[in-house]
Design a protein around this motif. Structure first.
Motif, PDB file in Angstrom:
ATOM      1  N   LEU A 240      -7.164 -59.672 -11.063  1.00  0.00           N
ATOM      2  CA  LEU A 240      -6.748 -60.291 -12.313  1.00  0.00           C
ATOM      3  C   LEU A 240      -6.287 -61.719 -12.048  1.00  0.00           C
ATOM      4  N   GLU A 241      -6.911 -62.672 -12.743  1.00  0.00           N
ATOM      5  CA  GLU A 241      -6.526 -64.077 -12.637  1.00  0.00           C
ATOM      6  C   GLU A 241      -6.340 -64.606 -14.051  1.00  0.00           C
ATOM      7  N   GLY A 242      -5.091 -64.791 -14.448  1.00  0.00           N
ATOM      8  CA  GLY A 242      -4.813 -65.247 -15.806  1.00  0.00           C
ATOM      9  C   GLY A 242      -5.226 -64.195 -16.808  1.00  0.00           C
ATOM     10  N   ARG A 243      -6.127 -64.554 -17.741  1.00  0.00           N
ATOM     11  CA  ARG A 243      -6.593 -63.618 -18.763  1.00  0.00           C
ATOM     12  C   ARG A 243      -7.963 -63.036 -18.409  1.00  0.00           C
ATOM     13  N   SER A 244      -8.397 -63.203 -17.162  1.00  0.00           N
ATOM     14  CA  SER A 244      -9.701 -62.685 -16.732  1.00  0.00           C
ATOM     15  C   SER A 244      -9.554 -61.851 -15.473  1.00  0.00           C
ATOM     16  N   MET A 245     -10.393 -60.843 -15.364  1.00  0.00           N
ATOM     17  CA  MET A 245     -10.484 -60.063 -14.131  1.00  0.00           C
ATOM     18  C   MET A 245     -11.833 -60.399 -13.517  1.00  0.00           C
ATOM     19  N   ILE A 246     -11.823 -60.811 -12.252  1.00  0.00           N
ATOM     20  CA  ILE A 246     -13.035 -61.359 -11.636  1.00  0.00           C
ATOM     21  C   ILE A 246     -13.409 -60.557 -10.393  1.00  0.00           C
ATOM     22  N   MET A 247     -14.735 -60.325 -10.238  1.00  0.00           N
ATOM     23  CA  MET A 247     -15.293 -59.684  -9.054  1.00  0.00           C
ATOM     24  C   MET A 247     -16.557 -60.464  -8.685  1.00  0.00           C
ATOM     25  N   ILE A 248     -16.771 -60.685  -7.389  1.00  0.00           N
ATOM     26  CA  ILE A 248     -17.962 -61.408  -6.944  1.00  0.00           C
ATOM     27  C   ILE A 248     -18.835 -60.484  -6.126  1.00  0.00           C
ATOM     28  N   LEU A 249     -20.119 -60.428  -6.494  1.00  0.00           N
ATOM     29  CA  LEU A 249     -21.112 -59.616  -5.800  1.00  0.00           C
ATOM     30  C   LEU A 249     -22.103 -60.539  -5.103  1.00  0.00           C
ATOM     31  N   ALA A 250     -22.484 -60.180  -3.883  1.00  0.00           N
ATOM     32  CA  ALA A 250     -23.482 -60.942  -3.148  1.00  0.00           C
ATOM     33  C   ALA A 250     -24.663 -60.016  -2.857  1.00  0.00           C
ATOM     34  N   PRO A 251     -25.901 -60.535  -2.879  1.00  0.00           N
ATOM     35  CA  PRO A 251     -27.052 -59.669  -2.604  1.00  0.00           C
ATOM     36  C   PRO A 251     -27.026 -59.193  -1.159  1.00  0.00           C
ATOM     37  N   LYS A 252     -27.500 -57.972  -0.944  1.00  0.00           N
ATOM     38  CA  LYS A 252     -27.576 -57.446   0.428  1.00  0.00           C
ATOM     39  C   LYS A 252     -28.680 -58.175   1.163  1.00  0.00           C
ATOM     40  N   ALA A 253     -28.443 -58.451   2.435  1.00  0.00           N
ATOM     41  CA  ALA A 253     -29.483 -59.093   3.254  1.00  0.00           C
ATOM     42  C   ALA A 253     -30.545 -58.058   3.567  1.00  0.00           C
ATOM     43  N   GLN A 254     -31.819 -58.442   3.337  1.00  0.00           N
ATOM     44  CA  GLN A 254     -32.919 -57.492   3.586  1.00  0.00           C
ATOM     45  C   GLN A 254     -33.255 -57.480   5.052  1.00  0.00           C
TER      46      GLN A 254
END
Length: 165
Positions: free
Chosen positions: A151-165
């Motif tokens: 939770l950051e301020g009024r937003s909840m943030i998550m970052i996804l990165a693609p799996k390396a093939q």
């Protein structure tokens, strides 16, 4: 530095084919380069004595620039795409945004999933947590979580990165 720009008295000389010639006075090394119709290039000015090589400097610069251009052409710039969810999102809206997440990950971009809270919705941050956990679970074979939901301020943030093939 090339040819007359070299200021050392003696240089360790490397021939046009890469063979070691030895330590020579600068005038003699320069004359050898002129006789071969090539340039004397200082490749290691910090060495004692400096290391100079006999080569075609114009051709060397051209090939170096060509390699750099090829390397830039082959590199992939990873963008961060952002997908906004709402705390009270409907199923169809969720599926539409989820397809975008899958598309962005498939293109090799990172995805920033955000749940924006308005007004009193912030009191129910656990709802946003559940939405992001659902996204994470549904794309776990395509991606890795680079940043857990926070939770950051009024937003909840998550970052996804693609799996390396």
């Amino acid at each position: 530095m090339i040819n007359d720009e070299i200021r050392a008295k003696e240089v360790r000389l490397v021939g046009a084919e890469g063979e070691q010639i030895g330590i020579k006075p600068i005038r003699e090394a320069l004359q050898m380069a002129i006789d071969l119709n090539l340039d004397l290039v200082n490749v290691a000015p910090q060495a004692k004595p400096p290391v100079c090589r006999i080569m075609d400097y114009g051709k060397f610069r051209y090939e170096t620039q060509k390699k750099e251009k090829e390397a830039r052409k082959n590199q992939k710039i990873v963008d961060i795409k952002e997908v906004w969810f709402r705390a009270n999102i409907d199923e169809h809206d969720y599926q539409t945004k989820f397809r975008n997440v899958v598309k962005f990950l498939g293109e090799g971009d990172k995805v920033k999933c955000s749940v924006r809270f308005r007004g009193r919705e912030i009191a129910h941050a656990n709802i946003g947590q559940k939405i992001l956990e659902r996204v994470k679970n549904e794309v776990e074979e395509l991606s890795v979580v680079e940043r857990q939901p926070k939770l950051e301020g009024r937003s909840m943030i998550m970052i996804l990165a693609p799996k390396a093939q």
